[in-house]
Write an enzyme that holds these catalytic residues in place. Structure first.
Site, PDB file in Angstrom:
ATOM      1  N   ASP A   7      25.828  67.828  31.769  1.00  0.00           N
ATOM      2  CA  ASP A   7      24.594  67.054  31.934  1.00  0.00           C
ATOM      3  C   ASP A   7      24.962  65.781  32.530  1.00  0.00           C
ATOM      4  O   ASP A   7      25.895  65.125  32.045  1.00  0.00           O
ATOM      5  CB  ASP A   7      23.472  66.999  30.709  1.00  0.00           C
ATOM      6  CG  ASP A   7      22.253  66.322  31.189  1.00  0.00           C
ATOM      7  OD1 ASP A   7      21.486  67.031  32.122  1.00  0.00           O
ATOM      8  OD2 ASP A   7      21.897  65.190  30.491  1.00  0.00           O
ATOM      9  N   GLU A   9      23.092  61.448  33.537  1.00  0.00           N
ATOM     10  CA  GLU A   9      22.124  60.389  33.586  1.00  0.00           C
ATOM     11  C   GLU A   9      22.552  59.667  34.877  1.00  0.00           C
ATOM     12  O   GLU A   9      23.716  59.432  35.113  1.00  0.00           O
ATOM     13  CB  GLU A   9      22.015  59.628  32.319  1.00  0.00           C
ATOM     14  CG  GLU A   9      21.362  60.396  31.191  1.00  0.00           C
ATOM     15  CD  GLU A   9      20.481  61.245  31.130  1.00  0.00           C
ATOM     16  OE1 GLU A   9      19.552  61.165  32.056  1.00  0.00           O
ATOM     17  OE2 GLU A   9      20.096  62.087  30.438  1.00  0.00           O
ATOM     18  N   HIS A  57      16.254  57.117  29.934  1.00  0.00           N
ATOM     19  CA  HIS A  57      17.490  57.122  29.188  1.00  0.00           C
ATOM     20  C   HIS A  57      17.909  55.955  28.386  1.00  0.00           C
ATOM     21  O   HIS A  57      18.646  55.764  27.807  1.00  0.00           O
ATOM     22  CB  HIS A  57      18.674  57.685  30.209  1.00  0.00           C
ATOM     23  CG  HIS A  57      18.954  56.847  31.485  1.00  0.00           C
ATOM     24  ND1 HIS A  57      18.911  55.341  31.432  1.00  0.00           N
ATOM     25  CD2 HIS A  57      18.818  57.205  32.793  1.00  0.00           C
ATOM     26  CE1 HIS A  57      18.949  55.159  32.677  1.00  0.00           C
ATOM     27  NE2 HIS A  57      18.868  56.129  33.395  1.00  0.00           N
ATOM     28  N   HIS A 152      16.445  60.512  26.798  1.00  0.00           N
ATOM     29  CA  HIS A 152      17.528  61.412  27.161  1.00  0.00           C
ATOM     30  C   HIS A 152      19.030  60.887  27.176  1.00  0.00           C
ATOM     31  O   HIS A 152      19.232  59.661  27.355  1.00  0.00           O
ATOM     32  CB  HIS A 152      17.337  61.709  28.982  1.00  0.00           C
ATOM     33  CG  HIS A 152      16.043  62.584  28.880  1.00  0.00           C
ATOM     34  ND1 HIS A 152      16.351  63.936  29.355  1.00  0.00           N
ATOM     35  CD2 HIS A 152      14.685  62.386  28.946  1.00  0.00           C
ATOM     36  CE1 HIS A 152      15.114  64.391  29.721  1.00  0.00           C
ATOM     37  NE2 HIS A 152      14.200  63.543  29.032  1.00  0.00           N
ATOM     38  N   ASP A 157      21.765  66.220  25.586  1.00  0.00           N
ATOM     39  CA  ASP A 157      21.056  67.071  26.190  1.00  0.00           C
ATOM     40  C   ASP A 157      22.049  68.243  26.612  1.00  0.00           C
ATOM     41  O   ASP A 157      21.581  69.660  26.673  1.00  0.00           O
ATOM     42  CB  ASP A 157      20.678  66.393  27.614  1.00  0.00           C
ATOM     43  CG  ASP A 157      19.275  65.739  27.360  1.00  0.00           C
ATOM     44  OD1 ASP A 157      19.090  65.349  26.371  1.00  0.00           O
ATOM     45  OD2 ASP A 157      18.986  65.180  28.483  1.00  0.00           O
TER      46      ASP A 157
END
Length: 231
Positions: A7, A9, A57, A152, A157
């Site tokens: 994952d 960001e 985030h 997040h 995640d």
């Protein structure tokens, strides 16, 4: 079978307009079991963070200012993921950013490192047509606790996605096949016993058939495409 759950960001939604990766988290899984190997870095994007992205985030430019740039962690990332099946939720988004970061470094696309790419969002849409299939929705559907997730984060995640992926793909390995007694209906010599000449046939009623056809029609309508079982 080695898999990497991944994952990211980002500063915003579109790498084509200059948005960059600011966090990447990866978790290794071998033979459907999580290992103790993870890969996690915050990354200095050398640009501002969109307000909408920050609300998701909570990573600010100030916080990221002393973190390494992507080029300084790329070799570690390659070593971690190379040759694995990569599992991502909404893979098009993350791969678009990762391929862009590799292109800026004049490297081949990131996706070339993977033996296979699995998009759990596409898989979830096939499993649950017409339903919400965000990571939060899937956690709720599979009773996976995400109460500790207020914002997040790439590694968090990825950990949640690993649990979701295992729940989504949990199939035959849950059946107690190894506990089946294969000696049942066999004689002392190990030969199958003769089956009864008359077997009881259980036919579905007209009402059951009608209800079944209605369920199939509802599924076809929800998926908005011709089902594979239609003529």
């Amino acid at each position: 079978m080695r898999q990497v759950i991944l994952d990211t960001e980002t500063t915003g939604l579109n790498p084509a307009t200059g948005d960059r990766i600011i966090e990447i988290g990866c978790i290794e899984m071998v033979g459907r079991r999580l290992t103790d190997r993870t890969f996690h870095h915050y990354i200095n994007p050398e640009r501002d963070i969109d307000a909408g992205a920050f609300a998701v985030h909570g990573l600010s430019r100030k916080f990221l200012s002393d973190k390494p740039v992507f080029g300084n962690i790329v070799e570690q990332l390659i070593e971690f993921v190379d040759g694995a099946e990569i599992v991502i939720h909404n893979a098009a988004f993350d791969l678009g950013f990762l391929d862009n970061e590799f292109a800026l470094l004049k490297r081949p696309p990131f996706r070339n490192l993977a033996s296979k790419i699995t998009d759990t969002l596409l898989d979830a849409r096939q499993m649950f047509p017409g339903k919400r299939n965000s990571l939060d929705a899937l956690c709720e559907r599979f009773s996976i606790s995400n109460e500790h997730r207020t914002l997040h984060g790439a590694l968090l995640d990825a950990q949640l996605l690993a649990e979701v992926y295992l729940a989504m793909t949990r199939g035959q390995e849950d059946l107690t096949i190894d506990l089946i007694d294969y000696t049942v209906n066999h004689d002392a010599a190990g030969q199958p016993k003769a089956l009864p000449t008359k077997l009881k046939l259980m036919a579905a009623s007209a009402e059951d058939c009608k209800a079944h056809e209605q369920i199939l029609a509802d599924i076809a309508k929800a998926s908005k495409k011709d089902p594979v079982w239609s003529a």
